[in-house]
Design an enzyme around this catalytic site. Structure first.
Site, short mmCIF file in Angstrom:
data_model
loop_
_atom_site.label_atom_id
_atom_site.label_comp_id
_atom_site.label_asym_id
_atom_site.label_seq_id
_atom_site.Cartn_x
_atom_site.Cartn_y
_atom_site.Cartn_z
N HIS A 29 0.84 -1.19 0.00
CA HIS A 29 0.00 0.00 0.00
C HIS A 29 0.88 1.25 0.00
O HIS A 29 2.06 1.18 0.35
CB HIS A 29 -0.84 0.09 1.29
N THR B 273 0.58 5.07 2.08
CA THR B 273 -0.19 5.57 3.23
C THR B 273 -1.25 6.57 2.80
O THR B 273 -2.31 6.66 3.42
CB THR B 273 0.75 6.21 4.25
N ASP C 129 -3.47 2.45 -4.95
CA ASP C 129 -2.11 2.32 -4.42
C ASP C 129 -1.55 0.90 -4.58
O ASP C 129 -2.32 -0.06 -4.65
CB ASP C 129 -2.07 2.73 -2.93
N HIS D 4 -2.49 -2.87 -3.38
CA HIS D 4 -3.84 -2.68 -2.86
C HIS D 4 -4.85 -2.53 -4.00
O HIS D 4 -5.97 -3.01 -3.92
CB HIS D 4 -3.86 -1.44 -1.96
N GLU E 88 2.55 -0.89 4.57
CA GLU E 88 2.24 0.49 4.20
C GLU E 88 3.56 1.22 3.90
O GLU E 88 4.49 1.20 4.70
CB GLU E 88 1.51 1.20 5.33
#
Length: 229
Positions: free
Chosen positions: A24, A26, A141, A131, A89
């Site tokens: 991912h 953030t 993302d 993601h 992340e």
């Protein structure tokens, strides 16, 4: 690499073995804000790891627990992606707040972390995803600037096929069936096509099925897709 422990209360028990890694960004103004949210019990979101722009790596949730990073998602017959995955992340403001390239130090740290997790849990390259791959209708993302090629060259992700490409001349319906077979949720067909392009043809993300998209997808469905990566 030893991550810095920064525990989050946002986790529960897994219902599935670990077979995936989900990357991912953030999507917040800065790393501090993102980390605070991932550790806020009221936010009800988390990830196993956060990688800062300077490469500093934090562990928020133990691997054996189910972090809350994937949301409503699907990949290759798995609907409870949180239970089956490790969530990473990567600090970046994202498309809405000034999306920018990922620094080398950050990507080097991501590579080390993914390599360690892939070996530890025997995760296949096809299950190291973004993601947007698992939630195409909701997420973009880590996006088209993420250097998937660097990971692919180290066999940490599938390569973009570039060799012996052939156009199967699928109809739109045929392409979507193949895309679903590869792993995507194609309920929102435009979103699924764009997610595929963002991952495997990032220079042109237009939602249009063209010969290049068909050739890339066909090659990915073969046992050993061949690329320059």
């Amino acid at each position: 690499m030893t991550p810095i422990e920064a525990p989050s209360p946002n986790f529960d028990d897994r219902a599935l073995p670990i077979t995936m890694i989900v990357l991912h960004y953030t999507g917040m103004a800065d790393g501090e804000s993102a980390i605070a949210r991932l550790r806020d019990p009221e936010a009800k979101v988390s990830a196993h790891y956060v990688v800062a722009e300077d490469g500093t790596t934090l562990r928020l949730v133990p691997d054996e627990k189910r972090a809350w990073h994937a949301g409503q998602s699907h990949w290759r017959d798995i609907d409870d992606v949180n239970s089956a995955s490790i969530g990473i992340e990567i600090v970046n403001p994202g498309h809405d707040l000034g999306y920018r390239p990922f620094p080398d130090e950050q990507i080097d740290a991501v590579i080390r972390l993914v390599h360690s997790l892939k070996d530890r849990y025997e995760i296949t390259r096809g299950n190291i995803v973004g993601h947007s791959d698992i939630a195409p209708a909701r997420k973009r993302d880590p996006g088209e600037l993420f250097p998937w090629g660097k990971l692919a060259r180290l066999r940490l992700a599938l390569p973009r096929p570039t060799k012996n490409l052939m156009d199967p001349m699928w109809s739109e319906g045929g392409f979507l069936l193949a895309l679903e077979r590869f792993g995507y949720d194609v309920t929102d067909k435009m979103a699924a096509i764009m997610a595929f392009q963002r991952r495997f043809r990032p220079e042109l993300v237009d939602g249009e099925i063209d010969a290049e998209c068909r050739m890339i997808l066909l090659a990915l469905l073969l046992p050993k897709p061949q690329g320059d990566d």
